[in-house]
Design an enzyme around this catalytic site. Structure first.
Site: not given
Ligand code: AQP
Length: 333
Positions: A114, A198, A201
């Site tokens: 990140k 992956k 968002k």
């Molecule tokens: N691609 C994914 N596949 C499976 N699980 C996922 N999670 C996130 N992306 C995937 C799971 O969703 C939960 C909430 O995630 P979060 O919003 O707290 O943070 P994150 O993991 O940082 O999600 P993003 O979408 O990847 O956000 P950004 O782009 O901001 O980094 C968690 O349980 C996560 O494992």
């Protein structure tokens, strides 16, 4: 015995199919087990580790609550609250940051991903994020934490922090060492544009993910444009090796259909991707559109969503205030 469940989702907008299949779908199943005590947190303190527009953040907090409820989490059975509503999270995060070691945090791969190339400009919060996550979990004596595969390392750190606190202060088993609940299959949904990244968002291209608020046309269009390879559909699981995009799309199909990767691969063996994509978009539309419509309905009534959070904050505060009182006593305050 029932499980004590804690998990969180960041209110950073664009909740997607990866969040749903990797985490929220699992939350709903856990919420439906009568003996489980579940706490689902909108982790707004985590969200501000990267810059947020305050107005957008407020909107996204409500949208995350709406997504929980629309997906099937019952606020009467589970506690749904926002992290900033319970001050103990920040307080305990500070105490635990004096227990956690720099070397442990330096190993966290999510920070490296990140923060990107310019680590000097990343916020301190982004670096210490896993300590706050440990505080979230340990405050509630959670026994199990359902997360996607990407959070596995942070959960291991949380276990290390709990053990070190207990050892340092001679309070065996005071902080409960939680178990991760990571699904064996489909725990990491990948980008529709690149099977090695992956689904996320923050990815700039909206075509890389299916948002939980997408309409039917958007879903069909995104699946149509999803990256594949020039070969026909794989004949069996072995045939999937090295074909990341095919594996991801079949994984999404299997997960939504509650079937295995093996049977889904066999179902489409040797067919054209276009035929498979047609069935895949139909399945996504059938599963996601009812959630998407419910989210929109719930977002028409902010006062209802706010009352869910207020009620949740009250319930969570009761649990957290007891734990933090004991933590402070142990530390010597
Ligand atoms: N691609 C994914 N596949 C499976 N699980 C996922 N999670 C996130 N992306 C995937 C799971 O969703 C939960 C909430 O995630 P979060 O919003 O707290 O943070 P994150 O993991 O940082 O999600 P993003 O979408 O990847 O956000 P950004 O782009 O901001 O980094 C968690 O349980 C996560 O494992």
């Amino acid at each position: 015995m029932g499980k004590k469940i804690f998990s969180g989702v960041q209110p950073t907008g664009n909740l997607h199919l990866g969040n749903y299949l990797g985490a929220i779908k699992n939350f709903v199943e856990l919420n439906n087990v009568p003996t489980n005590e579940c706490i689902f947190c909108v982790v707004d303190l985590h969200a501000i580790t990267v810059k947020q527009d305050p107005k957008e953040l407020k909107k996204n907090i409500r949208e995350t609550v709406a997504t929980f409820v629309a997906s099937g989490i019952d606020p009467k059975k589970s506690i749904i609250f926002n992290q900033s509503g319970v001050a103990a999270h920040s307080e305990v995060a500070w105490i635990l940051s004096c227990v956690a070691r720099m070397g442990w945090l330096n190993r966290m791969t999510q920070f490296k991903e990140k923060a990107g190339k310019d680590k000097e400009k990343a916020s301190i919060g982004l670096y210490s994020y896993p300590v706050l996550m440990a505080a979230d979990i340990l405050l509630y004596d959670a026994t199990h934490v359902p997360v996607g595969d990407d959070q596995k390392q942070h959960l291991e750190l949380c276990r290390d922090i709990a053990q070190k606190f207990n050892n340092d202060f001679g309070v065996e088993d005071f902080l409960k060492v939680p178990e991760p609940l990571i699904q064996k299959e489909f725990s990491r949904i990948m980008s529709l544009k690149d099977g090695s990244k992956k689904m996320s968002k923050s990815e700039i291209s909206d075509l890389s993910r299916i948002n939980l608020t997408d309409n039917e046309d958007q879903i069909i269009n995104k699946i149509k444009k999803a990256k594949t390879d020039p070969l026909p559909m794989p004949k069996n699981i072995k045939d999937l090796e090295g074909r990341l995009e095919a594996q991801n799309l079949l994984g999404i199909f299997a997960s939504l259909n509650n079937s295995t990767l093996e049977s889904s691969t066999e179902k489409f063996a040797g067919k054209n991707f276009s035929e498979f994509k047609h069935e895949l978009s139909e399945l996504i539309v059938n599963k996601i559109i009812p959630i998407s419509e419910e989210i929109k309905k719930l977002l028409n009534d902010y006062s209802h969503l706010d009352s869910i959070l207020l009620d949740g904050v009250e319930k969570a505060s009761k649990i957290a205030s007891k734990k933090i009182k004991n933590i402070k006593e142990i530390v010597g305050f």
